[in-house]
Design an enzyme around this catalytic site. Structure first.
Site, mmCIF file in Angstrom:
data_model
loop_
_atom_site.group_PDB
_atom_site.id
_atom_site.type_symbol
_atom_site.label_atom_id
_atom_site.label_comp_id
_atom_site.label_asym_id
_atom_site.label_seq_id
_atom_site.Cartn_x
_atom_site.Cartn_y
_atom_site.Cartn_z
ATOM 1 C CG ASP A 105 51.764 79.936 16.787
ATOM 2 O OD1 ASP A 105 52.354 79.100 16.082
ATOM 3 O OD2 ASP A 105 50.656 80.425 16.499
ATOM 4 C CG LEU A 106 56.457 82.076 13.668
ATOM 5 C CD1 LEU A 106 57.322 81.419 12.602
ATOM 6 C CD2 LEU A 106 56.864 83.531 13.837
ATOM 7 C CG ASP A 107 51.756 80.949 10.146
ATOM 8 O OD1 ASP A 107 51.775 81.816 9.261
ATOM 9 O OD2 ASP A 107 52.621 80.064 10.252
ATOM 10 C CG ASP A 141 46.729 80.764 16.837
ATOM 11 O OD1 ASP A 141 47.840 80.177 16.770
ATOM 12 O OD2 ASP A 141 46.016 80.939 15.838
ATOM 13 C CG ASN A 163 50.318 73.875 16.977
ATOM 14 O OD1 ASN A 163 49.466 74.727 17.207
ATOM 15 N ND2 ASN A 163 51.283 74.078 16.103
ATOM 16 C CE LYS A 222 54.053 75.407 17.996
ATOM 17 N NZ LYS A 222 53.293 76.638 17.670
ATOM 18 C CB THR A 273 56.390 77.993 14.140
ATOM 19 O OG1 THR A 273 55.543 77.839 13.005
ATOM 20 C CG2 THR A 273 57.837 77.752 13.722
ATOM 21 N N GLY A 274 54.829 75.344 13.975
ATOM 22 C CA GLY A 274 54.760 74.094 13.229
ATOM 23 C C GLY A 274 55.537 74.149 11.928
#
Length: 279
Positions: A15-17, A223, A226, A200, A49-50
């Site tokens: 994931d990114l953020d 985190d 999602n 994902k 990521t979203g």
């Protein structure tokens, strides 16, 4: 504790953020160095990521490695050369009906990711500033006449960062469209709606299969709610220490690592995949 993974790791997904990116939503130097080392040692990296794929392509360029991109929570998958591997839309006939459940609420912003566009129901100066780096920004759309073709996801944010208000709409959408949609929080203040069976985890499985591998060859970091499918389906799923309590409840047996503020993903990868500590 989860059992130690015996299948060799070949794919690293993150994931990114709140996970891979530092709190300023950028890649730190140690994270960039770690991604380069992974690439040089033959691992396949996946940004999961979203975010919108155009936004993520900008981050991938900064990272300077060829990587797969799972975007819009799994509604889109692109390979290292930007070829679309996988695409699942919100059913066109449901788009307006979903928005109609929420549009009367002045505290809610309605967003649509549609093909190459990001649409928003009204101006938001904070968001305009947030995406200055990538140059990817929104256009305003008419909430009473939403475009319904090519919609990767619809998502809702609110002005007061009120999680319970969004939980109300999560329940409402799930009641109205049971089994027809996937609904998940990317952060406690961002409620996301995708087509059925979009996650994902499903997208990561598609990437692994395209490489002749399985989810057992994957290690994943996240985190948010999602991320839960990806973290439970991967051979090893690592949860950030800063995750929302709902994530810990959903994944009680997954290993927890540190914070994105301390580059926890990079440190974990250096120690367990790149270092001299390999089993």
């Amino acid at each position: 504790m989860t059992t130690e993974q015996t299948t060799p790791v070949r794919i690293v997904a993150s994931d990114l953020d709140g996970t891979l990116l530092a709190p300023n939503h950028q890649l730190s130097e140690i994270t960039k160095q770690t991604l380069h080392a992974l690439h040089q040692q033959g691992f396949t990296f996946v940004f999961a990521t979203g975010r919108h794929h155009i936004d993520v392509a900008g981050i991938r360029e900064i990272a300077g490695i060829p990587a797969y991109m799972i975007t819009s929570n799994g509604a889109r998958v692109h390979d290292q050369h930007d070829k679309e591997l996988y695409s699942k839309n919100v059913p066109a006939e449901l788009v307006q009906a979903i928005i109609d459940l929420v549009k009367h609420d002045d505290d809610i912003y309605v967003h649509i990711y549609r093909d190459d566009d990001w649409l928003l129901n009204r101006e938001d100066e904070v968001l305009r500033h947030f995406h200055e780096d990538s140059g990817f920004t929104y256009q305003v759309f008419d909430v009473n006449a939403a475009p319904n073709q090519g919609v990767a996801k619809i998502f809702f944010t609110n002005t007061k960062q009120d999680h319970e208000q969004l939980v109300h709409y999560e329940n409402l959408i799930n009641q109205h469209f049971a089994g027809q949609l996937s609904v998940a929080f990317s952060t406690p203040w961002c409620l996301e709606v995708m087509g059925a069976e979009v996650s994902k985890g499903e997208a990561l499985q598609a990437i692994a299969q395209s490489l002749g591998l399985t989810l057992e060859h994957c290690i994943a970091f996240g985190d948010g709610m999602n991320d839960v499918e990806m973290l439970s389906m991967a051979g090893k799923g690592l949860v950030m220490g800063t995750a929302h309590e709902k994530v810990f409840r959903a994944l009680p047996n997954n290993t927890v690592i540190g914070s994105h503020a301390d580059d926890a993903v990079a440190h974990y990868l250096q120690q367990h995949l790149l270092g001299h500590h390999q089993q």
